[in-house]
Scaffold this active site. Sequence first.
Site, PDB file in Angstrom:
ATOM      1  N   ASN A 178      -0.938   1.216   1.429  1.00  0.00           N
ATOM      2  CA  ASN A 178      -0.130   2.611   0.867  1.00  0.00           C
ATOM      3  C   ASN A 178      -0.660   3.882   1.915  1.00  0.00           C
ATOM      4  O   ASN A 178       0.263   4.814   2.033  1.00  0.00           O
ATOM      5  CB  ASN A 178      -0.608   2.932  -0.520  1.00  0.00           C
ATOM      6  CG  ASN A 178       0.291   2.103  -1.370  1.00  0.00           C
ATOM      7  OD1 ASN A 178       1.585   1.814  -1.079  1.00  0.00           O
ATOM      8  ND2 ASN A 178      -0.266   1.580  -2.574  1.00  0.00           N
ATOM      9  N   ASP A 187       6.057   0.297  -2.158  1.00  0.00           N
ATOM     10  CA  ASP A 187       6.935  -0.225  -3.192  1.00  0.00           C
ATOM     11  C   ASP A 187       7.962  -1.413  -2.523  1.00  0.00           C
ATOM     12  O   ASP A 187       8.002  -2.599  -3.282  1.00  0.00           O
ATOM     13  CB  ASP A 187       7.899   0.687  -3.827  1.00  0.00           C
ATOM     14  CG  ASP A 187       7.082   1.950  -4.779  1.00  0.00           C
ATOM     15  OD1 ASP A 187       5.813   1.605  -4.930  1.00  0.00           O
ATOM     16  OD2 ASP A 187       7.464   2.814  -5.078  1.00  0.00           O
ATOM     17  N   GLU A 214      -1.358  -4.057  -7.592  1.00  0.00           N
ATOM     18  CA  GLU A 214      -0.868  -5.373  -6.527  1.00  0.00           C
ATOM     19  C   GLU A 214      -1.191  -6.484  -7.033  1.00  0.00           C
ATOM     20  O   GLU A 214      -1.284  -7.440  -6.035  1.00  0.00           O
ATOM     21  CB  GLU A 214      -1.570  -4.677  -5.069  1.00  0.00           C
ATOM     22  CG  GLU A 214      -2.868  -4.906  -5.325  1.00  0.00           C
ATOM     23  CD  GLU A 214      -3.791  -3.628  -5.511  1.00  0.00           C
ATOM     24  OE1 GLU A 214      -4.783  -3.361  -5.282  1.00  0.00           O
ATOM     25  OE2 GLU A 214      -3.226  -2.789  -6.408  1.00  0.00           O
TER      26      GLU A 214
END
Length: 332
Positions: A178, A187, A214
């Site tokens: 991320n 995403d 996750e």
Amino acid sequence: MPPSLLLVDDDPTLIQLMGRLLGDLGRIRFATSGEAALRQAHAERPDLILLDAEMPGMNGFDTCVALKAAPDLSEVPVIFVTSHTDLDHEMLGFSVGAADFIHKPVSEHILRARVTTHLRLKQMSDELRRLANTDALTELPNRRAFDAALAREWARSLRETQPLCCLMVDIDHFKDYNDRYGHPAGDVCLNRVAQALRGALLRPTDMVARYGGEEFAVLLPNTTRDGGCLVAERLLQAVLELHLPHEGGVADGIVSVSIGVASSDESTEQQGNAAVGEPDSADLMRRADRALYLAKHQGRGMARTIEPPPGAVSPQSGEGLRANLDSAERYS
């Protein structure tokens, strides 16, 4: 698929009549006793049941109680079809879970109107339940749905004395992903990994859910620990074959996952630090989570159990991926 209607009455003539009147509203099945109705409903869950209140043997009220007590049938609406018109019988029917009443002799217009209304309500409630149990990002079942399935499958495994296997799956270094590529890319990564995990499961009874963040959880009924390890290797490879770039990852610059495997067939000695007393579904999850921690601690990009089977290797070496995984359909 059209809705399924189960007609239950000890009078075959009435069943034939209702079948003709309702034939265009769905697939018609029938039973002439409460016991047969339960067998039919368990074999294929109907969308609506029309149930005679008075039958020899197991009457309609007792049948309705049994239907509502079954976790997989409790949400199926039941309409009583009865010659009783007194308030006491209606109150009894509602107390055991009836959705509605239709009085004999059956009126075509009333029958079709009531059935159409309850089928529409059932469709709406099914959609609401689906939305409440689905993770919007990955389109997988969510934590709530997984917990319910785990409880159901644990009870089944005890009843049928069959093993139940659970896998905990975590995307390696996802925070770094991320930070490096941005949350929109994160995403997309979550969704792609979710679909890869789902696509790697062979049986309709197997389930993968988004557990949180996750992390994903996989439920494998009738599966031993060794079978769970085979499935874990398939999942590892499926994610690697996405070839999603991850410069901060552990698998040659692509996204990988770590997996912890635990099964109810493991012996007490293999359970290590499991809670004192009889194992339960929470203990199964704890052992899968500890195995996941072990996979991370040993370098990630691999599957581990608490006590790895002899010869277990990291799939990155290539030795852990067996050519016959695609044919391992029963995982046992």
